[in-house]
Design a protein around this motif. Structure first.
Motif, PDB file in Angstrom:
ATOM      1  N   CYS A   1      50.565  -1.571  46.209  1.00 49.98           N
ATOM      2  CA  CYS A   1      51.877  -1.015  46.545  1.00 49.98           C
ATOM      3  C   CYS A   1      52.547  -0.530  45.259  1.00 49.98           C
ATOM      4  N   THR A   2      52.979   0.720  45.272  1.00 52.30           N
ATOM      5  CA  THR A   2      53.629   1.300  44.096  1.00 52.30           C
ATOM      6  C   THR A   2      55.058   0.795  43.917  1.00 52.30           C
ATOM      7  N   MET A   3      55.578   0.105  44.924  1.00 51.56           N
ATOM      8  CA  MET A   3      56.945  -0.409  44.808  1.00 51.56           C
ATOM      9  C   MET A   3      56.979  -1.860  44.347  1.00 51.56           C
ATOM     10  N   CYS A   4      56.226  -2.733  45.018  1.00 52.94           N
ATOM     11  CA  CYS A   4      56.307  -4.170  44.699  1.00 52.94           C
ATOM     12  C   CYS A   4      55.075  -4.705  43.981  1.00 52.94           C
ATOM     13  N   GLY A   5      54.000  -3.923  43.930  1.00 57.82           N
ATOM     14  CA  GLY A   5      52.797  -4.355  43.238  1.00 57.82           C
ATOM     15  C   GLY A   5      51.858  -5.210  44.060  1.00 57.82           C
ATOM     16  N   ALA A   6      52.142  -5.395  45.357  1.00 58.16           N
ATOM     17  CA  ALA A   6      51.236  -6.180  46.204  1.00 58.16           C
ATOM     18  C   ALA A   6      49.846  -5.550  46.176  1.00 58.16           C
TER      19      ALA A   6
ATOM     20  N   TYR B   1      43.488 -18.794  30.282  1.00 61.50           N
ATOM     21  CA  TYR B   1      42.791 -17.567  29.883  1.00 61.50           C
ATOM     22  C   TYR B   1      41.341 -17.847  29.487  1.00 61.50           C
ATOM     23  N   GLY B   2      41.121 -18.947  28.785  1.00 65.90           N
ATOM     24  CA  GLY B   2      39.763 -19.314  28.392  1.00 65.90           C
ATOM     25  C   GLY B   2      38.873 -19.596  29.585  1.00 65.90           C
ATOM     26  N   VAL B   3      39.401 -20.332  30.547  1.00 67.14           N
ATOM     27  CA  VAL B   3      38.637 -20.642  31.757  1.00 67.14           C
ATOM     28  C   VAL B   3      38.389 -19.369  32.562  1.00 67.14           C
ATOM     29  N   LEU B   4      39.415 -18.537  32.714  1.00 67.69           N
ATOM     30  CA  LEU B   4      39.230 -17.286  33.455  1.00 67.69           C
ATOM     31  C   LEU B   4      38.176 -16.404  32.781  1.00 67.69           C
ATOM     32  N   GLY B   5      38.165 -16.386  31.459  1.00 66.48           N
ATOM     33  CA  GLY B   5      37.146 -15.626  30.738  1.00 66.48           C
ATOM     34  C   GLY B   5      35.747 -16.149  31.014  1.00 66.48           C
ATOM     35  N   ALA B   6      35.611 -17.466  31.011  1.00 68.96           N
ATOM     36  CA  ALA B   6      34.300 -18.077  31.282  1.00 68.96           C
ATOM     37  C   ALA B   6      33.868 -17.812  32.722  1.00 68.96           C
ATOM     38  N   LEU B   7      34.792 -17.947  33.662  1.00 67.87           N
ATOM     39  CA  LEU B   7      34.458 -17.728  35.076  1.00 67.87           C
ATOM     40  C   LEU B   7      34.119 -16.265  35.346  1.00 67.87           C
ATOM     41  N   THR B   8      34.854 -15.362  34.698  1.00 66.99           N
ATOM     42  CA  THR B   8      34.575 -13.936  34.851  1.00 66.99           C
ATOM     43  C   THR B   8      33.232 -13.596  34.227  1.00 66.99           C
ATOM     44  N   GLY B   9      32.979 -14.122  33.040  1.00 70.76           N
ATOM     45  CA  GLY B   9      31.714 -13.882  32.359  1.00 70.76           C
ATOM     46  C   GLY B   9      30.519 -14.400  33.141  1.00 70.76           C
ATOM     47  N   ALA B  10      30.717 -15.482  33.869  1.00 70.66           N
ATOM     48  CA  ALA B  10      29.637 -16.066  34.671  1.00 70.66           C
ATOM     49  C   ALA B  10      29.506 -15.388  36.036  1.00 70.66           C
ATOM     50  N   GLY B  11      30.423 -14.468  36.338  1.00 70.57           N
ATOM     51  CA  GLY B  11      30.355 -13.760  37.615  1.00 70.57           C
ATOM     52  C   GLY B  11      30.897 -14.545  38.793  1.00 70.57           C
ATOM     53  N   LEU B  12      31.687 -15.580  38.524  1.00 72.12           N
ATOM     54  CA  LEU B  12      32.261 -16.381  39.608  1.00 72.12           C
ATOM     55  C   LEU B  12      33.626 -15.866  40.040  1.00 72.12           C
ATOM     56  N   VAL B  13      34.267 -15.105  39.170  1.00 74.47           N
ATOM     57  CA  VAL B  13      35.589 -14.550  39.430  1.00 74.47           C
ATOM     58  C   VAL B  13      35.555 -13.098  38.984  1.00 74.47           C
ATOM     59  N   ARG B  14      36.263 -12.256  39.696  1.00 81.34           N
ATOM     60  CA  ARG B  14      36.356 -10.840  39.332  1.00 81.34           C
ATOM     61  C   ARG B  14      37.746 -10.562  38.792  1.00 81.34           C
ATOM     62  N   ARG B  15      37.785  -9.822  37.699  1.00 80.56           N
ATOM     63  CA  ARG B  15      39.057  -9.413  37.086  1.00 80.56           C
ATOM     64  C   ARG B  15      39.315  -7.961  37.471  1.00 80.56           C
ATOM     65  N   ILE B  16      40.497  -7.692  37.996  1.00 77.69           N
ATOM     66  CA  ILE B  16      40.896  -6.320  38.290  1.00 77.69           C
ATOM     67  C   ILE B  16      42.149  -6.015  37.490  1.00 77.69           C
ATOM     68  N   GLU B  17      42.330  -4.765  37.130  1.00 77.64           N
ATOM     69  CA  GLU B  17      43.470  -4.377  36.307  1.00 77.64           C
ATOM     70  C   GLU B  17      44.128  -3.110  36.859  1.00 77.64           C
ATOM     71  N   PRO B  18      44.928  -3.255  37.928  1.00 77.27           N
ATOM     72  CA  PRO B  18      45.630  -2.076  38.424  1.00 77.27           C
ATOM     73  C   PRO B  18      46.573  -1.535  37.348  1.00 77.27           C
ATOM     74  N   ALA B  19      46.650  -0.226  37.222  1.00 78.37           N
ATOM     75  CA  ALA B  19      47.507   0.398  36.206  1.00 78.37           C
ATOM     76  C   ALA B  19      48.939  -0.122  36.333  1.00 78.37           C
ATOM     77  N   GLY B  20      49.531  -0.465  35.208  1.00 76.25           N
ATOM     78  CA  GLY B  20      50.915  -0.927  35.192  1.00 76.25           C
ATOM     79  C   GLY B  20      51.097  -2.356  35.666  1.00 76.25           C
ATOM     80  N   SER B  21      50.018  -3.083  35.844  1.00 74.17           N
ATOM     81  CA  SER B  21      50.082  -4.447  36.354  1.00 74.17           C
ATOM     82  C   SER B  21      49.274  -5.352  35.432  1.00 74.17           C
ATOM     83  N   PRO B  22      49.651  -6.619  35.326  1.00 71.35           N
ATOM     84  CA  PRO B  22      48.800  -7.531  34.550  1.00 71.35           C
ATOM     85  C   PRO B  22      47.464  -7.708  35.258  1.00 71.35           C
ATOM     86  N   ALA B  23      46.475  -8.154  34.518  1.00 69.30           N
ATOM     87  CA  ALA B  23      45.169  -8.431  35.114  1.00 69.30           C
ATOM     88  C   ALA B  23      45.337  -9.435  36.243  1.00 69.30           C
ATOM     89  N   ARG B  24      44.517  -9.261  37.251  1.00 68.12           N
ATOM     90  CA  ARG B  24      44.522 -10.153  38.402  1.00 68.12           C
ATOM     91  C   ARG B  24      43.100 -10.645  38.631  1.00 68.12           C
TER      92      ARG B  24
END
Length: 147
Positions: A91-96, A54-77
């Protein structure tokens, strides 16, 4: 030279083994959750913790190297496809989750009817539907019931 190490340096981040491992994992698994990334990183770094990922993902997201998306009802990706303002279909069934390029026009792809004085830089769109695999399974289930 290692392109990922150069990428970290150019973003002003120190090059560390966990950062390199998380960056590689997020590149090889688009739309991965932190748990998915932890599983991938643990093969290389078995003592890695959730908190470290989580710490690394936060740093990478903050630096603009990784994008965080948060589809409703799903963990952050997390994904490495950045800078092009693409959208997603879930997908509303499997979350793909899959990428969808901008439908029309230039970024930010959508022009709001009213900006309320904001300078719009990004439009985030999530399309929802049923993926081919789930639709096929649903058809198979329906055929089995009617047979």
């Amino acid at each position: 030279m290692d392109a990922d190490a150069d990428l970290l340096r150019s973003a002003g981040l120190r090059v560390t083994t966990p950062r390199l491992a998380v960056l590689r994992a997020s590149g090889s698994m688009p739309h991965a959750t932190a748990d998915d990334i932890l599983t991938a990183v643990s093969a290389e770094l078995p003592t890695t913790s959730h908190q470290a990922v989580y710490g690394v993902l936060g740093a990478l997201t903050g630096a603009g190297l990784v994008r965080r998306i948060e589809p409703a009802g799903s963990p952050a990706r997390y994904e490495r496809r950045i800078g092009d303002n693409h959208h997603h279909i879930v997908c509303t069934m499997c979350g793909a989750v899959e990428d969808v390029d901008c439908a029309v026009g230039h970024a930010p792809c959508l022009t709001p009817s009213e900006t309320h004085g904001f300078a719009v830089t990004t439009a985030e769109v999530t399309y929802w539907g049923i993926c081919e695999r789930c639709a096929a399974a649903e058809r198979d289930d329906t055929e089995a019931v009617t047979a």
